[in-house]
Design a protein around this motif. Structure first.
Motif, PDB file in Angstrom:
ATOM      1  N   ASN A   1      -3.690  -1.093  -5.445  1.00 21.74           N
ATOM      2  CA  ASN A   1      -5.028  -1.335  -4.902  1.00 21.74           C
ATOM      3  C   ASN A   1      -5.200  -2.839  -4.739  1.00 21.74           C
ATOM      4  OD1 ASN A   1      -8.060  -2.084  -5.381  1.00 21.74           O
ATOM      5  ND2 ASN A   1      -8.099   0.065  -4.772  1.00 21.74           N
ATOM      6  N   VAL A   2      -5.545  -3.274  -3.540  1.00 20.32           N
ATOM      7  CA  VAL A   2      -5.586  -4.712  -3.262  1.00 20.32           C
ATOM      8  C   VAL A   2      -6.632  -5.430  -4.105  1.00 20.32           C
ATOM      9  CG1 VAL A   2      -7.241  -4.515  -1.344  1.00 20.32           C
ATOM     10  CG2 VAL A   2      -5.612  -6.433  -1.415  1.00 20.32           C
ATOM     11  N   ILE A   3      -7.731  -4.759  -4.441  1.00 17.42           N
ATOM     12  CA  ILE A   3      -8.766  -5.378  -5.263  1.00 17.42           C
ATOM     13  C   ILE A   3      -8.282  -5.537  -6.699  1.00 17.42           C
ATOM     14  CG2 ILE A   3     -11.134  -5.214  -6.096  1.00 17.42           C
ATOM     15  CD1 ILE A   3     -10.871  -5.687  -3.080  1.00 17.42           C
ATOM     16  N   THR A   4      -7.601  -4.512  -7.205  1.00 17.57           N
ATOM     17  CA  THR A   4      -7.113  -4.533  -8.586  1.00 17.57           C
ATOM     18  C   THR A   4      -5.843  -5.350  -8.741  1.00 17.57           C
ATOM     19  OG1 THR A   4      -8.035  -2.325  -8.922  1.00 17.57           O
ATOM     20  CG2 THR A   4      -6.411  -3.092 -10.534  1.00 17.57           C
ATOM     21  N   ASN A   5      -4.880  -5.128  -7.853  1.00 14.69           N
ATOM     22  CA  ASN A   5      -3.559  -5.750  -7.974  1.00 14.69           C
ATOM     23  C   ASN A   5      -3.440  -7.079  -7.244  1.00 14.69           C
ATOM     24  OD1 ASN A   5      -2.938  -2.460  -7.647  1.00 14.69           O
ATOM     25  ND2 ASN A   5      -1.991  -3.460  -9.404  1.00 14.69           N
ATOM     26  N   GLY A   6      -4.340  -7.324  -6.299  1.00 13.72           N
ATOM     27  CA  GLY A   6      -4.312  -8.579  -5.565  1.00 13.72           C
ATOM     28  C   GLY A   6      -3.236  -8.622  -4.496  1.00 13.72           C
TER      29      GLY A   6
ATOM     30  N   SER B   1       0.819  -1.221   0.000  1.00 15.40           N
ATOM     31  CA  SER B   1       0.000   0.000   0.000  1.00 15.40           C
ATOM     32  C   SER B   1       0.850   1.267   0.000  1.00 15.40           C
ATOM     33  CB  SER B   1      -0.931   0.003   1.216  1.00 15.40           C
ATOM     34  OG  SER B   1      -1.826  -1.093   1.163  1.00 15.40           O
TER      35      SER B   1
ATOM     36  N   GLN C   1      -3.098 -13.989  -3.979  1.00 17.32           N
ATOM     37  CA  GLN C   1      -4.078 -15.016  -3.648  1.00 17.32           C
ATOM     38  C   GLN C   1      -4.174 -16.047  -4.773  1.00 17.32           C
ATOM     39  OE1 GLN C   1      -4.818 -11.850  -4.340  1.00 17.32           O
ATOM     40  NE2 GLN C   1      -6.616 -11.683  -5.644  1.00 17.32           N
TER      41      GLN C   1
ATOM     42  N   ALA D   1      -7.934  -9.968   0.179  1.00 17.70           N
ATOM     43  CA  ALA D   1      -8.116  -9.729  -1.258  1.00 17.70           C
ATOM     44  C   ALA D   1      -9.571  -9.545  -1.661  1.00 17.70           C
ATOM     45  CB  ALA D   1      -7.494 -10.873  -2.054  1.00 17.70           C
ATOM     46  N   GLY D   2     -10.497  -9.982  -0.822  1.00 19.93           N
ATOM     47  CA  GLY D   2     -11.897  -9.744  -1.129  1.00 19.93           C
ATOM     48  C   GLY D   2     -12.737 -10.990  -1.277  1.00 19.93           C
TER      49      GLY D   2
END
Length: 235
Positions: free
Chosen positions: A114-119, A108, A122, A202-203
């Protein structure tokens, strides 16, 4: 003096934390194909070298499982009690979560991350697979790769192996080999804790696929333990 359960718990926690931080970190921070990226081969070696490093750091304390599939396999093979295994697995999952959290904090620090976009390194199948391999392909790969990985571990750590001092190296290199082949399929788990840690951050999509990366490695480890105990090293 033998290490107590508390020492083993902390060793497994630290070892799994390092595995997730360095292994997944190689993919998130250094895994791009740009001029500074390490690529697939670099990521594969990062996971393997993490195991090698931790094997020599904590192997004499806990055996350096740092993987619930290995711990379950050891129980099935008769090398470990169920009570001790529960402690190991809890430590491994907590260590993986800690490693993923540290990785997220570091990643970060880059402005466009971005954790959602870049992962967060996972695992995934179908659309979440790095090369869009199917659920079936992912399940077969994770089961067979874990089966092979555990066979190497059983053989390398056997009391009959005269080269036991090189166990950490052979185990780590086998994980490199598995990652070289398996990264395009699922990103390679063969370790439920390694999958759980990054997925929690990661979501929802990563969490919904966790069942495969828990069940397939456990199945592979059980099959490997049975094969080793009752076929390969049967007295």
């Amino acid at each position: 003096m033998k290490p107590n359960l508390q020492s083993k718990f902390f060793a497994e926690f630290l070892g799994t934390m390092v595995l997730v931080l360095m292994g997944c970190g190689s993919a998130v921070i250094a895994g791009s194909n740009g001029t500074t990226g390490v690529g697939l081969l670099g990521i594969a070696f990062a996971f393997g070298l993490s195991v090698v490093a931790m094997a020599y750091a904590i192997g004499h304390i806990s055996g350096c499982h740092i993987n619930p599939a290995i711990t379950i396999g050891m129980v099935v093979a008769g090398r470990m009690t169920g009570k001790e295994a529960i402690s190991y697995i809890i430590a491994q999952v907590l260590g993986a979560i800690a490693g993923a959290a540290i990785l997220l904090l570091i990643a970060s620090g880059k402005q466009d991350y971005n954790v959602i976009t870049n992962g967060l390194g996972q695992n995934g199948y179908a659309e979440a697979s790095p090369a869009h391999y199917s659920l079936l392909a992912g399940f077969i790969a994770e089961t067979i790769f874990t089966f092979i990985f555990l066979l190497v571990i059983f053989g390398a750590t056997s009391t009959k192996n005269i080269h036991g001092g090189f166990a950490g190296l052979s185990i780590g290199l086998s994980l490199v080999l598995i990652h070289i082949v398996g990264i395009p399929v699922t990103g390679v788990s063969v370790n439920p804790a390694r999958s759980i840690g990054p997925a929690l951050f990661a979501g929802a999509a990563a969490i919904s696929q966790l069942w495969l990366f828990i069940s397939a490695p456990v199945l592979g480890s059980i099959l490997s333990a049975v094969t080793w105990r009752y076929i390969l090293e049967k007295e």
